[in-house]
Structures are given as structure tokens and as C-alpha cells.
Design an enzyme around this catalytic site. Structure first.
Site, short mmCIF file in Angstrom:
data_model
loop_
_atom_site.label_atom_id
_atom_site.label_comp_id
_atom_site.label_asym_id
_atom_site.label_seq_id
_atom_site.Cartn_x
_atom_site.Cartn_y
_atom_site.Cartn_z
N TYR B 112 28.56 -9.27 1.03
CA TYR B 112 29.12 -10.59 0.80
C TYR B 112 29.96 -11.03 1.99
CZ TYR B 112 28.03 -10.36 -4.20
OH TYR B 112 27.39 -10.28 -5.40
N TYR B 151 23.54 -3.28 -3.19
CA TYR B 151 24.70 -2.72 -2.49
C TYR B 151 25.39 -1.68 -3.36
CZ TYR B 151 27.14 -6.35 -5.21
OH TYR B 151 27.59 -7.15 -6.21
N ARG B 161 24.30 -1.80 -7.21
CA ARG B 161 23.95 -2.98 -8.01
C ARG B 161 22.51 -3.40 -7.72
NH1 ARG B 161 26.53 -6.88 -10.35
NH2 ARG B 161 24.91 -6.38 -11.84
N HIS B 164 21.02 -9.34 -7.07
CA HIS B 164 21.34 -10.36 -8.06
C HIS B 164 21.99 -11.56 -7.39
CE1 HIS B 164 25.02 -8.01 -7.62
NE2 HIS B 164 25.67 -9.12 -7.90
N HIS B 166 24.71 -14.64 -8.47
CA HIS B 166 25.66 -15.13 -9.48
C HIS B 166 25.48 -16.63 -9.68
CE1 HIS B 166 28.33 -11.51 -9.47
NE2 HIS B 166 27.90 -11.40 -8.22
#
Lengths: 190, 242
Positions: B112, B151, B161, B164, B166
Site C-alpha cells: 500500500y 501480502y 492476505r 483484494h 477494499h
């Protein structure tokens, strides 16, 4: 309800998308009657939650919602008043808004609700949001007759009433009972 | 769908409450719920004008390119270019028109653009990971972005994870406010992800998995995924009494 999309956590990295613009001021700070509504989000260890996002939804000072299915009525407070606010929490778990005290809003069966603000909290570790209500400390009589507050366990109603202070109205959110016996904030099913 | 992470942690699968597909607040396999999940039973109050109304929010702020995460910088982000589109409906099956959708995600390397992300994967100077758009008259939305990478996270040994995206949405009322995640079909990490597996009902989990759709794919340009989102219905019509 079949088919509804399940909720998932907001995670810790929402800031650039959801907090890119300042949405903490529902009215200008100079607006007569502007109040600062602020507080801290705490976890079950009594530690502040630094990666939470808090949203509020409220009526204007006349008790009117500029809601989606009714024509947007000009508010007495500001032509740009939307009733919606969003604040992240800082490293000390603090959030804050500048807004107005809402007026009374109709409740069920012809009642009037006490002035209140709806609040929802998202955070890492919350698989779905929590929802609560903020009531006002100078409204003892209308709080005592409020049809929603009356559904709350009596000895916990005070957790929904903001505290007056020098910095404005303070409303802390406790996601669980605190280590010093502070009770978990009352959360509602909506 | 296997529930291996629950077995690893000795966690009992949550009961399917039947009333909603949402996960429980407390899910021991997801470590961060331990100190954050409320423990008291929710108070069930009457739904009033306050819950049955909601913000009309954000339309005028949306820029023409806010829904294209591949065109926010001078250069293009690295990764597999994708189109994500679908419809937003309410629980009564009606399209949610003019609804704001906000989106955020990791880059193709699984990182991120955020000071808090310490995963030692490369940042992409041409990718913010943030976008937004407004649904059209049929409730349809469309984003162009890159497929996010998996990640690692510290939840349990060797925890990763699944890829995905959000999503944040407003429906017709305060009730229908939703933050959720879209996953990709066939992801090998589903079985060990407690956030995905916190949803008690398998049909509920499947509703978070987008479908690859060659009809959305643009030739020589981008792969296409469909992801429909259904928000809570309002269950009553708000009335302005005065």
C-alpha cells in the site's frame, strides 16, 4: 436478508482513499452555535485506537435531514450542510468534528426524539462497523423521554451522553469494557 | 471451502445466524478482534428517521479520472491491468443510483502507498491505490486499476492476505453503509485467511469473490472482472413530518 454483500474490515490503510479531503467541518467554525464534538476511541486494554475512522450523520439545528429521497432542503445552518462528517483517529485515538447541535427529530408513534447524532466506527479488527448515538448533556428532560435511549439498559445510558468541557463536547467510544471498569459503549443494531 | 485456519487456531466456526451474511464482531482467528470486538449484545432500538435516512454525499467532488487508477500519474503503474465493474443494488433489488463508491488497494507487488505499510515490496510511483466513482442510473460502476498482489501480515505464522480490493459504499440510508472487500476467483490463499473466513455462510463468502468475465475484458488492453454489491434494504419509507 438473502443476497446482501457481507461486511469486511476497513483495515489499517484506508487513509489516502477515505480521508483524502477534510470532512470534519459540517459548518464553519465561525458559524453561530458551532460546537466542537470530539473524543477518543479505546480498545479493551484501554489503549487508544489510532487506525479507526469515525462517521457521523445528523439533522440540522431545526431537526431536518437532507436525506436522499427528499428534495434537499436548504438548511438554516449552511447551504452546504449535508449532515455527514468523517474523521480519522490520530495516534492518540482522537477524532473531532465542528458541527451544530441538531434539533429534535420525529420518533416512532408521534414521539419526538431528543437531539442526537448517529455515529459509526470502522477500524482494523472490526469485521463490521459499530453504530452508536450521541446525546447532549443539556437535554436531561428530553433524554429521559427519548424513545431510543429508553431501550438502553438504564445504568449504561450515560455512556451515550457527551460530556461538556473546555474543548467542546467530549464523547469517548469504548469498544470493550476498559481495564478500570469503564463500560463498553452501547452499540445498536440498525 | 476448507476452513483450515480455524483448525489451526482451534477456533469453532461461527454459527450461521441466518439473519445477515455479516461476520461476527469477535472472530478469534483474526487476532485484531480480540481487544476491539464489542462483547455486549447490541441494543435493538426502533428504526427512526435517523437510521432510515442517509447522506447524499460526494457527487460534485468526483473528477472524470477518479475511477481510473492507471491514469493518475504521468506514467502507468506496473502490473496486470484490470477493469472492475458491476452493479450496486439494495436489498429490495433496486439499483442504487448516484451512489458514491470509494476504493483502495495494494499495488501489484502487494504494498500500500501508506506510511504504515512495512512490507518490503516495492512502492509504485505511478500508483496511489485510491479511486472513487458514482453509480449511474442503473446502479453500475466501473474502475480501471491493476490487480493487487498478496501480502504478508502478522496475524499467524506464514499469513498472507488473498489479493483484494477494499470498497466503501453509501446506500439509501445510514443502515446501508458498507465497507467490504472484493476477492479474485480461484485464489489459493482463501483457506488460511481469517478475514475472508469470518463470514459464516459459504454463500456469503462467495458473494465477495468477483467473477472473471471475458465480456468485460478489453482486447489488447485489460482483463475484466464483475463484482455486484447488494446493500441492506431500508425496510421503511422515511417521512418528513414537518
Amino acid at each position: 436478508m438473502p443476497g446482501v454483500t457481507p461486511s469486511q474490515t476497513v483495515g489499517p490503510f484506508f487513509h489516502d482513499a477515505l480521508l483524502a479531503e477534510d470532512q470534519t467541518r459540517l459548518v464553519d467554525e465561525e458559524y453561530p452555535g458551532a460546537i466542537r464534538l470530539h473524543g477518543t476511541v479505546y480498545d479493551g486494554a484501554g489503549e487508544p485506537v489510532p487506525d479507526a475512522m469515525v462517521e457521523i450523520w445528523q439533522a440540522d439545528s431545526r431537526g431536518r435531514y437532507p436525506h436522499s429521497d427528499a428534495p434537499l432542503k436548504a438548511s438554516e445552518d449552511s447551504e452546504s450542510f449535508t449532515g455527514f462528517g468523517r474523521s480519522g483517529t490520530d495516534w492518540e485515538g482522537r477524532f473531532g468534528f465542528v458541527t451544530v447541535k441538531p434539533g429534535r427529530v420525529p420518533g416512532p408513534k408521534g414521539t419526538d426524539q431528543a437531539p442526537h447524532v448517529l455515529m459509526t466506527v470502522f477500524a482494523r479488527g472490526l469485521l463490521k462497523r459499530v453504530v452508536t448515538r450521541i446525546y447532549f448533556p443539556d437535554e436531561e428532560a428530553s433524554n429521559a423521554a427519548d424513545p431510543v435511549l429508553l431501550t438502553v439498559q438504564e445504568d449504561l445510558r450515560y455512556t451515550l451522553v457527551a460530556e461538556p468541557g473546555a474543548g467542546g463536547l467530549r464523547f469517548d467510544v469504548r469498544l470493550q469494557d476498559g481495564p478500570g471498569g469503564e463500560p463498553e459503549t452501547v452499540f445498536f443494531s440498525v | 471451502m476448507s476452513r483450515k485456519v480455524d483448525e489451526i487456531h482451534g477456533v469453532e466456526a461461527p454459527a450461521d445466524t441466518g439473519d445477515a451474511p455479516h461476520p461476527p464482531y469477535s472472530y478469534p482467528g483474526y487476532e485484531s478482534t480480540r481487544l476491539r470486538a464489542p462483547k455486549r449484545t447490541l441494543t435493538i432500538a426502533p428504526r427512526t428517521l435517523s437510521e432510515l435516512t442517509g447522506p447524499v454525499y460526494g457527487h460534485e467532488r468526483i473528477g472524470a479520472l477518479d475511477n481510473d487508477l492507471t491514469r493518475q500519474y504521468a506514467g502507468e503503474p506496473l502490473g496486470e491491468r484490470i477493469i472492475v465493474t458491476g452493479r450496486v443494488l439494495d436489498g429490495d433489488g433496486r439499483p442504487v443510483r448516484d451512489g458514491l463508491i470509494e476504493l483502495w488497494q495494494a499495488n501489484a507487488a502487494g504494498r500500500y502507498t501508506h506510511a504504515g505499510d512495512r512490507h518490503p515490496a516495492p512502492l509504485d510511483p505511478n500508483f496511489s491505490g485510491a479511486g472513487r466513482c458514482v453509480t449511474d442510473s442503473e446502479g453500475r460502476y466501473r474502475f480501471v486499476t491493476v490487480k493487487p498482489g498478496a501480502y504478508p501480515w502478522g496475524n499467524h505464522p506464514n499469513a498472507w492476505r488473498p489479493a483484494h480490493i477494499h470498497f466503501s459504499l453509501f446506500g439509501r440510508s445510514f443502515r446501508s453503509r458498507l465497507v467490504t472487500q472484493m476477492y479474485f476467483p480461484g485464489d489459493p490463499l482463501f483457506h488460511q485467511d481469517p478475514i475472508f473466513n469470518s463470514i459464516p455462510d459459504e454463500r456469503g463468502r462467495e458473494r465477495l469473490i468477483s467473477s472473471f468475465d471475458l465480456g468485460i475484458t478489453e482486447p489488447e488492453w485489460a482483463l475484466g472482472y464483475n463484482f455486484d454489491i447488494v446493500l441492506e434494504g431500508r425496510d421503511a419509507t422515511p417521512m418528513e413530518d414537518h
